[in-house]
Design an enzyme around this catalytic site. Structure first.
Site, PDB file in Angstrom:
ATOM      1  N   CYS A 109       0.720  -1.329  -0.127  1.00 27.96           N
ATOM      2  CA  CYS A 109      -0.003  -0.076   0.233  1.00 27.96           C
ATOM      3  C   CYS A 109       0.627   1.265  -0.042  1.00 27.96           C
ATOM      4  CB  CYS A 109      -0.852  -0.113   1.174  1.00 27.96           C
ATOM      5  SG  CYS A 109      -1.934  -1.250   1.141  1.00 27.96           S
ATOM      6  N   HIS A 252      -3.451   6.918   2.394  1.00 26.77           N
ATOM      7  CA  HIS A 252      -3.813   5.713   2.061  1.00 26.77           C
ATOM      8  C   HIS A 252      -5.305   5.302   2.860  1.00 26.77           C
ATOM      9  CE1 HIS A 252      -3.813   1.367   1.245  1.00 26.77           C
ATOM     10  NE2 HIS A 252      -3.565   1.118   2.455  1.00 26.77           N
ATOM     11  N   ASN A 282     -10.063  -0.822   0.554  1.00 28.10           N
ATOM     12  CA  ASN A 282      -8.818  -0.435   0.460  1.00 28.10           C
ATOM     13  C   ASN A 282      -8.225  -1.362  -0.909  1.00 28.10           C
ATOM     14  OD1 ASN A 282      -5.852  -0.805   0.596  1.00 28.10           O
ATOM     15  ND2 ASN A 282      -5.994  -1.544   2.646  1.00 28.10           N
TER      16      ASN A 282
HETATM   17  N1  ACO Z   1     -17.551  -8.875  10.694  1.00 26.93           N
HETATM   18  C1  ACO Z   1     -17.889  -9.278  11.951  1.00 26.93           C
HETATM   19  N2  ACO Z   1     -17.186  -9.470  12.963  1.00 26.93           N
HETATM   20  C2  ACO Z   1     -15.926  -9.509  12.658  1.00 26.93           C
HETATM   21  C3  ACO Z   1     -15.482  -9.284  11.450  1.00 26.93           C
HETATM   22  C4  ACO Z   1     -16.316  -8.922  10.337  1.00 26.93           C
HETATM   23  N3  ACO Z   1     -15.968  -8.989   9.074  1.00 26.93           N
HETATM   24  N4  ACO Z   1     -14.035  -9.543  11.521  1.00 26.93           N
HETATM   25  C5  ACO Z   1     -13.747  -9.562  12.557  1.00 26.93           C
HETATM   26  N5  ACO Z   1     -14.714  -9.662  13.574  1.00 26.93           N
HETATM   27  C6  ACO Z   1     -14.969  -9.970  14.918  1.00 26.93           C
HETATM   28  C7  ACO Z   1     -13.572 -10.630  15.162  1.00 26.93           C
HETATM   29  O1  ACO Z   1     -13.770 -12.049  14.992  1.00 26.93           O
HETATM   30  C8  ACO Z   1     -13.750 -10.260  16.713  1.00 26.93           C
HETATM   31  O2  ACO Z   1     -14.763 -11.190  17.439  1.00 26.93           O
HETATM   32  P1  ACO Z   1     -14.526 -11.722  18.897  1.00 26.93           P
HETATM   33  O3  ACO Z   1     -14.579 -10.518  19.725  1.00 26.93           O
HETATM   34  O4  ACO Z   1     -15.719 -12.268  19.020  1.00 26.93           O
HETATM   35  O5  ACO Z   1     -12.960 -12.493  18.970  1.00 26.93           O
HETATM   36  C9  ACO Z   1     -14.301  -8.720  16.801  1.00 26.93           C
HETATM   37  O6  ACO Z   1     -14.821  -8.699  15.418  1.00 26.93           O
HETATM   38  C10 ACO Z   1     -13.336  -7.772  16.899  1.00 26.93           C
HETATM   39  O7  ACO Z   1     -12.075  -8.113  15.993  1.00 26.93           O
HETATM   40  P2  ACO Z   1     -10.996  -7.121  16.034  1.00 26.93           P
HETATM   41  O8  ACO Z   1      -9.910  -7.713  15.223  1.00 26.93           O
HETATM   42  O9  ACO Z   1     -10.543  -6.796  17.402  1.00 26.93           O
HETATM   43  O10 ACO Z   1     -11.755  -5.770  15.303  1.00 26.93           O
HETATM   44  P3  ACO Z   1     -10.972  -4.430  15.160  1.00 26.93           P
HETATM   45  O11 ACO Z   1     -11.592  -3.436  15.677  1.00 26.93           O
HETATM   46  O12 ACO Z   1      -9.634  -4.418  15.325  1.00 26.93           O
HETATM   47  O13 ACO Z   1     -11.222  -4.451  13.543  1.00 26.93           O
HETATM   48  C11 ACO Z   1      -9.742  -4.322  11.763  1.00 26.93           C
HETATM   49  C12 ACO Z   1     -10.559  -5.075  12.550  1.00 26.93           C
HETATM   50  C13 ACO Z   1     -11.021  -3.565  10.741  1.00 26.93           C
HETATM   51  C14 ACO Z   1      -9.082  -5.327  10.704  1.00 26.93           C
HETATM   52  C15 ACO Z   1      -8.965  -3.266  12.038  1.00 26.93           C
HETATM   53  O14 ACO Z   1      -7.877  -4.256  13.052  1.00 26.93           O
HETATM   54  C16 ACO Z   1      -8.106  -2.752  11.153  1.00 26.93           C
HETATM   55  O15 ACO Z   1      -8.718  -1.993  10.178  1.00 26.93           O
HETATM   56  N6  ACO Z   1      -6.727  -3.020  10.931  1.00 26.93           N
HETATM   57  C17 ACO Z   1      -5.970  -2.425   9.809  1.00 26.93           C
HETATM   58  C18 ACO Z   1      -5.887  -3.341   8.732  1.00 26.93           C
HETATM   59  C19 ACO Z   1      -5.471  -2.553   7.392  1.00 26.93           C
HETATM   60  O16 ACO Z   1      -5.683  -1.463   7.314  1.00 26.93           O
HETATM   61  N7  ACO Z   1      -4.838  -3.286   6.589  1.00 26.93           N
HETATM   62  C20 ACO Z   1      -4.341  -2.977   5.501  1.00 26.93           C
HETATM   63  C21 ACO Z   1      -3.043  -2.364   5.477  1.00 26.93           C
HETATM   64  S1  ACO Z   1      -2.527  -1.813   3.938  1.00 26.93           S
HETATM   65  C22 ACO Z   1      -1.770  -3.101   2.940  1.00 26.93           C
HETATM   66  O17 ACO Z   1      -0.595  -3.035   2.646  1.00 26.93           O
HETATM   67  C23 ACO Z   1      -2.452  -4.197   2.234  1.00 26.93           C
END
Ligand code: ACO
Length: 336
Positions: A109, A252, A282
């Site tokens: 990214c 980004h 993304n």
């Molecule tokens: N729908 C419903 N529930 C979900 C989903 C979904 N799509 N995904 C995860 N959950 C659940 C999890 O299982 C977890 O459940 P639990 O509490 O029962 O275990 C709960 O939701 C919370 O999960 P978290 O991972 O703590 O959620 P968080 O608030 O951290 O959000 C997210 C997750 C959106 C992925 C966040 O961490 C994020 O945006 N991280 C950055 C990711 C990113 O930007 N990546 C790309 C970088 S760029 C590149 O180079 C490709």
């Protein structure tokens, strides 16, 4: 170097959060509240990366008012090439950019920003006069569509920016910073599968192939909200720029909460933070040029305006650049 044209290309099929909730256990409410994403574009079998990248490139050429033969360099930032030997030459061939050298650059990214900075170095050195910098990705090929933790985040798209030599006082790249930290690589990978093939007696070779994207979302989130404000602060300080002087934050597009956290750190009002996550999710290397193209074409970004930009992602890698948009027809002359 001056930024004088832009363009984009996205696949026609849009997959909404509701659509995804029929495949994995998720909901529109969860995805929107945690990420700001409402839909993403997904390429079909007849839509290779080359086609998206070429569409974006041709639009940027037309916007700049250039012919393909005018180009000296085409840089394609991508992590999802059609051909591992390089996709940029395919784009060059389709454009008919017969005088350009074309090659790929991979930095996930951060790729577009790294490629833009790289083009800036060739131009500053005087070896290139006109270049196209493209960011294009089709991560739909590489997500596990049964993994709700990643499949809701990514989409496909391409964006391109036309850059050319100009007088030093007209430059559109006023400063930059680039970083990587391979010790944190495991946070976000699109890695080789460990499949072997017998070759001869006593000799086995590795078979090519990649596993689906693996991500520790919380670690990537923490990395982004720590490193992006830090590198932007360094850049602003080194260029003597106050946050209030920025017309736009062009970050980004990974997660609206990351955009909000960065904006809050610099007290940049929400309306000056560019975001199109709701429509595209993304798109990896494509997010920054796709966003810029949209904001230039709808008149938000005007010639002469300053943009604080940052890319970040797998590697881990991150960077920042202070940009000035010139727009087509800007009076330019070769750099000294
Ligand atoms: N729908 C419903 N529930 C979900 C989903 C979904 N799509 N995904 C995860 N959950 C659940 C999890 O299982 C977890 O459940 P639990 O509490 O029962 O275990 C709960 O939701 C919370 O999960 P978290 O991972 O703590 O959620 P968080 O608030 O951290 O959000 C997210 C997750 C959106 C992925 C966040 O961490 C994020 O945006 N991280 C950055 C990711 C990113 O930007 N990546 C790309 C970088 S760029 C590149 O180079 C490709």
């Amino acid at each position: 170097m001056a930024l004088v044209g832009c363009g984009s290309g996205v696949p026609s099929a849009s997959v909404s959060n509701e659509d995804l909730s029929r495949r994995v256990d998720t909901s529109d409410g969860w995805i929107r509240s945690r990420t700001g994403i409402g839909a993403r574009r997904v390429s079909g079998p007849g839509e290779p990366l080359t086609a998206l990248a070429t569409q974006a490139a041709a639009a940027a050429l037309a916007h700049a008012g250039w012919r393909a033969e005018d180009l000296d360099l085409i840089l394609l930032a991508t992590s999802s090439p059609d051909d591992l030997f390089g996709t940029a030459p395919l784009v060059q061939g389709q454009l008919g950019a017969v005088n350009a050298v074309a090659f790929d650059l991979t930095a996930a990214c951060s790729g577009f920003l790294f490629a833009l900075i790289t083009a800036g170095q060739y131009i500053a050195a005087g070896s290139v006069r006109r270049a196209l910098v493209i960011g294009a990705d089709q991560l739909s090929r590489w997500v596990d569509w049964d993994d709700r933790g990643t499949c809701v985040l990514f989409g496909d798209g391409a964006g391109a920016v036309a850059v050319e030599a100009c007088a030093p006082e007209a430059t559109g790249l006023l400063g930059f910073r680039m970083r990587s930290d391979g010790s944190r690589n495991a946070c976000l990978t699109l890695a080789q599968t460990d499949e072997q093939q017998p070759l001869l007696d006593g000799l086995t070779s590795q078979r090519g192939g990649f596993a689906a994207i693996q991500m520790n979302g919380q670690e990537v989130y923490k990395f982004a909200v720590r490193e992006v404000p830090a590198i932007l602060a360094e850049l602003l300080e080194s260029t003597g720029t106050a946050p209030a002087e920025l017309d736009w934050l062009l970050l980004h597009q990974a997660n609206q909460r990351i955009l909000d956290a960065v904006a809050e750190r610099f007290a940049v009002p929400r309306e000056r933070v560019l975001s199109n996550l709701a429509a595209y999710g993304n798109t990896s290397a494509a997010t920054i040029p796709l966003m810029l193209d949209e904001a230039v074409r709808d008149g938000r970004v005007q010639p002469g305006q300053l943009l604080g930009s940052s890319g970040f992602g797998a590697g881990l890698s991150w960077g920042a650049a202070l940009l000035r948009w010139s727009g087509p027809g800007a009076a330019t002359s070769p750099e000294a």
